[in-house]
Design a protein around this motif. Structure first.
Motif, mmCIF file in Angstrom:
data_model
loop_
_atom_site.group_PDB
_atom_site.id
_atom_site.type_symbol
_atom_site.label_atom_id
_atom_site.label_comp_id
_atom_site.label_asym_id
_atom_site.label_seq_id
_atom_site.Cartn_x
_atom_site.Cartn_y
_atom_site.Cartn_z
ATOM 1 N N GLU A 13 -18.941 -6.081 -3.860
ATOM 2 C CA GLU A 13 -18.373 -5.715 -2.568
ATOM 3 C C GLU A 13 -17.902 -6.963 -1.842
ATOM 4 O O GLU A 13 -18.556 -8.009 -1.944
ATOM 5 C CB GLU A 13 -19.404 -4.978 -1.713
ATOM 6 C CG GLU A 13 -19.712 -3.589 -2.237
ATOM 7 C CD GLU A 13 -20.250 -2.668 -1.158
ATOM 8 O OE1 GLU A 13 -20.553 -3.136 -0.038
ATOM 9 O OE2 GLU A 13 -20.372 -1.469 -1.439
ATOM 10 N N GLY A 48 -14.997 -3.188 -6.256
ATOM 11 C CA GLY A 48 -15.690 -2.218 -7.087
ATOM 12 C C GLY A 48 -14.884 -1.008 -7.502
ATOM 13 O O GLY A 48 -15.269 -0.284 -8.413
ATOM 14 N N HIS A 51 -16.625 2.933 -2.750
ATOM 15 C CA HIS A 51 -17.487 2.354 -3.781
ATOM 16 C C HIS A 51 -18.666 3.273 -4.086
ATOM 17 O O HIS A 51 -19.008 3.531 -5.252
ATOM 18 C CB HIS A 51 -17.976 0.989 -3.281
ATOM 19 C CG HIS A 51 -18.576 0.130 -4.326
ATOM 20 N ND1 HIS A 51 -19.480 -0.875 -4.036
ATOM 21 C CD2 HIS A 51 -18.419 0.089 -5.676
ATOM 22 C CE1 HIS A 51 -19.836 -1.486 -5.146
ATOM 23 N NE2 HIS A 51 -19.211 -0.918 -6.157
#
Length: 212
Positions: free
Chosen positions: A45, A48, A80
């Motif tokens: 992050e 992703g 994500h």
């Protein structure tokens, strides 16, 4: 803590230059060796997902309003979770992420001064599951390092992004917010003394007994 799914969720955190990324690939291989019946998913992050990676490029380089920055971070995180993290955990996989929500509290909250109450609201909105629980890692490795040491390390390895260009005071505030989060949730955090050599840190990580 994630007790919602059969999988296991691990995050690596720390200020830029603390050395966390150095160990993620090796640690993922170690977990795959120890739990050969489980798939290990390594992610990061912001990023992703295809959308998350596009947002990452904007977030790390483009100047923007602080609240815009936080909203984009959590937008990338929602994607994500929906596309990568939650499906993997539901299938019993081990997910290892280079940063998760603690980074937003540390960087946008501690470092840049965004209201922690606003970040709390975003965290609940983005990470709350259908049954009202908050998705969090089972364990978070926090690589803790004084800002001046991290700054010296960063200057040797890469061209800095917009966060890495911030001054020492910024990174010390980031560090203190990480430590506040760790103190508030000691059962989730494992504090790594990142002043150690990479070899010492790796030996420490190898010695940990993680029960899935």
């Amino acid at each position: 803590m994630n007790t919602l799914f059969p999988g296991y969720f691990i995050s690596f955190e720390g200020i830029d230059g603390a050395g966390k990324s150095t160990h993620i690939d090796a640690f993922s291989k170690l977990m795959q060796e120890r739990y050969s019946d489980r798939e290990v998913v390594v992610t990061r992050e912001p990023g992703g997902t295809p959308l998350g990676e596009k947002l990452r490029a904007l977030l790390l380089e483009a100047p923007m309003n602080l609240e815009t920055e936080a909203l984009l971070m959590f937008a990338a995180r929602r994607e994500h979770i929906a596309q990568v993290i939650e499906p993997a955990l539901r299938l019993g996989k081990i997910v290892i992420s280079d940063r998760f929500t603690d980074a937003s509290f540390a960087y946008q909250g501690g470092g840049r001064g965004l209201s922690l109450a606003k970040l709390d609201d975003l965290e609940r909105w983005v990470q709350e599951t259908s049954d009202g629980h908050l998705l969090q890692p089972n364990i978070t490795f926090l690589f803790d390092l004084p800002g001046e040491i991290a700054q010296a390390r960063r200057s040797k390895v890469r061209v800095p992004d917009k966060f890495e260009q911030m001054d020492l005071g910024f990174f010390e505030k980031v560090r203190q917010e990480y430590l506040r989060r760790a103190k508030a949730d000691p059962s989730r955090f494992y504090l790594v003394d990142a002043t150690q050599t990479p070899e010492q840190i790796w030996s420490e990580l190898q010695a940990l007994k993680i029960k899935l």
